[in-house]
Enzyme design. Structure first.
Site, mmCIF file in Angstrom:
data_model
loop_
_atom_site.group_PDB
_atom_site.id
_atom_site.type_symbol
_atom_site.label_atom_id
_atom_site.label_comp_id
_atom_site.label_asym_id
_atom_site.label_seq_id
_atom_site.Cartn_x
_atom_site.Cartn_y
_atom_site.Cartn_z
ATOM 1 N N CYS A 82 8.942 -27.413 9.729
ATOM 2 C CA CYS A 82 8.164 -28.583 10.958
ATOM 3 C C CYS A 82 8.124 -29.885 10.589
ATOM 4 O O CYS A 82 7.267 -30.395 11.436
ATOM 5 C CB CYS A 82 6.919 -27.568 10.937
ATOM 6 S SG CYS A 82 7.339 -25.460 11.663
ATOM 7 N N HIS A 87 0.742 -25.417 14.078
ATOM 8 C CA HIS A 87 2.025 -25.030 14.802
ATOM 9 C C HIS A 87 1.847 -23.036 14.407
ATOM 10 O O HIS A 87 1.765 -23.209 13.899
ATOM 11 C CB HIS A 87 3.792 -24.626 13.935
ATOM 12 C CG HIS A 87 4.027 -24.510 15.137
ATOM 13 N ND1 HIS A 87 4.467 -24.242 16.451
ATOM 14 C CD2 HIS A 87 5.505 -23.834 14.326
ATOM 15 C CE1 HIS A 87 5.633 -23.368 16.713
ATOM 16 N NE2 HIS A 87 6.071 -23.097 15.523
ATOM 17 N N HIS A 117 2.696 -19.083 16.218
ATOM 18 C CA HIS A 117 3.848 -17.933 17.100
ATOM 19 C C HIS A 117 2.924 -17.707 17.634
ATOM 20 O O HIS A 117 3.339 -16.151 18.416
ATOM 21 C CB HIS A 117 4.687 -17.320 16.089
ATOM 22 C CG HIS A 117 5.778 -18.164 15.936
ATOM 23 N ND1 HIS A 117 6.936 -17.850 14.674
ATOM 24 C CD2 HIS A 117 6.005 -19.538 15.277
ATOM 25 C CE1 HIS A 117 7.010 -18.288 14.465
ATOM 26 N NE2 HIS A 117 7.374 -19.942 14.504
ATOM 27 N N GLU A 139 -13.549 -23.081 33.556
ATOM 28 C CA GLU A 139 -14.840 -23.854 32.599
ATOM 29 C C GLU A 139 -14.339 -23.949 30.775
ATOM 30 O O GLU A 139 -14.702 -25.423 30.418
ATOM 31 C CB GLU A 139 -16.326 -23.070 32.055
ATOM 32 C CG GLU A 139 -17.104 -23.998 30.998
ATOM 33 C CD GLU A 139 -18.124 -24.955 31.706
ATOM 34 O OE1 GLU A 139 -18.069 -25.698 33.277
ATOM 35 O OE2 GLU A 139 -18.966 -25.483 31.537
ATOM 36 N N HIS A 181 8.720 -18.951 21.550
ATOM 37 C CA HIS A 181 9.194 -19.626 20.144
ATOM 38 C C HIS A 181 7.360 -20.100 19.925
ATOM 39 O O HIS A 181 7.288 -18.980 18.915
ATOM 40 C CB HIS A 181 9.074 -21.472 19.644
ATOM 41 C CG HIS A 181 9.273 -21.321 18.462
ATOM 42 N ND1 HIS A 181 10.521 -22.445 17.947
ATOM 43 C CD2 HIS A 181 8.034 -20.983 17.813
ATOM 44 C CE1 HIS A 181 9.890 -22.293 16.527
ATOM 45 N NE2 HIS A 181 8.600 -21.889 16.676
#
Lengths: 247, 247, 247, 247
Positions: D110, D128, D130, D151, D207
């Site tokens: 990543c 990140h 999943h 809201e 993903h």
């Protein structure tokens, strides 16, 4: 329309950090206590619980407790599960003036709504969540949410007379329309409180719910019981079961 | 109809507070113990677990444990996850008289139902929850809940003979109609216990479930296994899979 | 058919209790260690985690860890979240004889299944759960569960060659039919292991799943990744999205 | 295509173990601190929280925090909930060289994606996950995820101008296509960042999601608020309610 944020539900510019939360040194005695039942401590504890329920994630929602003439309110736009007592605002209910106002935070935009519950209903605490069950119910019901003949209804008060609702009573919670700014909800919230004297909560469409009670524990119990009923109502909808039992 | 509340499932006038829960000073020895397996301690521990499962939120539900001739019962209308041993009622099973009765609480309206499990089935503990899975199943099934051929069934007892159910056996749990007052369920609960000698639980329509077992741990295991089966049954319904496997 | 219970998934006659779990005094050195990574400690820790995920409620499921030639197995029919190291059985893998066998418990009926993973795949640990996602998938798929093109697939091993599956690879998990007794699953589990050399798990219809890995941590990771994929597959089914992406 | 794994989301060959996580003895001062707000400590704390939300199970997902010119990144393929500060990689943002690189781990795949958020948006942290809500939304929406008039939207920033979105504003999150290797997402992620200057997140089809913010707390708040909105969008889809409110 100015771009001042609806501060109840958005984050402040400076998120809380241990070294930044001291606020005004004066009047710390209003919020620092070794008693776990002190309002400033309870607000922190309950918000951690509400966060774990998904009710106040992403800085959403809030809680206020009244102790006599003192109103304790969590600040605007902070992570509700990471608050410490020093974060709290304290207001004099009668004068509606701040007794303690941490400089680095904005006061909650929910404050006028909390005050409505205190002044119109003599509440001891008021809880505001962004419960997904509340939002979904507000999308599936029109002017009011109604449910009857579920045992959990008995945890809720009649208000218009002493005691709690019966099993077969119909629980009715009004739904008001959302506004761009949270404080602009005040008028319609107050109208709903007047129009539904038996309600201990008001749903806000596409937004969440306000629940209040005589004490902080009653407010918590009512909020839990109502969220349970909102959740079961959604499940009933999925199976096409009417939420109000036909007589 | 008087307006006395069904106290099992509604909150008492005075919610518990550390300084208020002392109850009668006498007979504290019945509930104060450093042994975590003491019934008064176990009730508190298990209620915290059940609360986290959503089974006893909003003061709903309850639990009772029998220790020889002593029956321990949580009080009516309190937050089940915040109880302390001093909150407990203790009853003599044979004489059906209270040995300890904290003055600030009301006894649980579930008490006659718990007693039915003790006297008719010689149970060691009885659990009552407002599990949403129980309520939803009670809305989707008629006189009984039935499921077969799910491995988890093997955690449940045959009762009419030694040993547990087999994988392909059919688990049958009777469903009784709810009443306005919890204590008025007693007759139909007892009738269901007589009519279904193999049942270790009774569902109450639109209300929840009563589960009992030989010991507190067995009652807990049965309650978990049954709730698992109620939950999977609801999922099967959503996919139109019959809960009883055709032979 | 005798009425001896399938002991993996049903509770034993005597549930564990702090004062009862001592087992045989001899060979305690096999399970008592201050190292949190000792297999007997890890089994207890992981089962508490699995319990909180709903994978081993109601005494369901189990776990076994291999340490060289020693196999550690949780006993039959106990509450998996309340185990202590003294509860563990220890077996010599080569001789398939117990080195430690607590007298008050029954050995797990899963033992021959765990041994299959050790002897046929040289696994370091094997996890068995009653995951509701596994049960539901087994009701919606026929001979195998298949899914492709979900990133989480990359957490799973190819096994037939080094390295993990790619994003667009198809994960295939065989589904075997359940039997009345858990030990009777052994033949079909072994057949599935032979027939699917790339599988690191086997689903058991209407029962749950067996997952193994080279080490306890890999088994845990595989189990988490597979359960994630089972759950997303069920959600895809609800929206009528095929679990195997058309090329 | 070589078979080098997309290391962000698959496990490394050697899972972390207390005695193995020391890494290079030099430069430990970059990650060892008694300050709970130190980036290396925060990454560990937040990953445990994210794991409990199901966002980073099975070694999936990750998090990176920037402290001035130092980038802290969790390693590839480890159990995110069991990390310790010694596991962390530290990179010099300007030189894009590692200042600390634990030998037993692989750097996260990543990393180039996190760097894109730092260099193109001056982010202070990037998360990140999943999240299953992210994966499901990516299966039900085409080029972008859109929602308005909820809201919780007000917790998210406009970015193109100061302040947060209004209640009735439309939140738009671009969806990019997944690739076999995580690092190959870099080009399309950067393109999405350029094309959607108001986005603080990018969904990756089948993903998960990347979310960044000015600070680690803002990134966390944005991630929570977005996941809340993804979840409510899925519920709205189930009831055939459009996620963008018609004017």
């Amino acid at each position: 329309m100015t771009t001042s944020n609806c501060s109840c539900c958005s984050h402040a510019t400076t998120p809380q950090k241990q070294e930044n939360v001291k606020g005004k040194a004066d009047n710390n005695q209003l919020v620092i206590s070794s008693d776990p039942e002190h309002p400033a401590n309870l607000i922190c504890e309950l918000c951690r619980m509400f966060y774990n329920n998904g009710w106040v994630t992403g800085t959403g929602g809030g809680i206020s407790i009244r102790d006599g003439n003192h109103i304790f309110v969590a600040p605007s736009g902070v992570q509700k599960e990471r608050m410490v007592p020093e974060n709290m605002f304290v207001m004099d209910l009668e004068k509606q003036e701040y007794l303690r106002r941490p400089e680095i935070y904005k006061p909650s935009a929910c404050t006028p709504l909390f005050l409505s519950a205190y002044t119109m209903r003599n509440a001891g605490a008021c809880i505001h969540t962004h419960s997904q069950n509340a939002v979904m119910v507000s999308l599936l019901f029109d002017k009011v949410f109604e449910i009857s003949s579920i045992e959990q209804i008995k945890a809720l008060p009649k208000i218009v007379e002493p005691g709690n609702l019966w099993y077969s009573d119909k629980l009715v919670i009004p739904i008001i329309e959302n506004t761009e700014k949270e404080e602009d909800l005040t008028d319609s919230l107050q109208e709903a409180i007047r129009e539904y004297p038996g309600a201990t909560a008001v749903l806000v469409r596409r937004h969440g719910i306000y629940v209040w009670g005589e004490t902080v524990w009653k407010a918590k119990i009512y909020n839990e019981a109502i969220d349970y009923l909102l959740e079961i109502a959604l499940k009933m909808k999925q199976f096409n079961i009417p939420t109000v039992k036909p007589k």
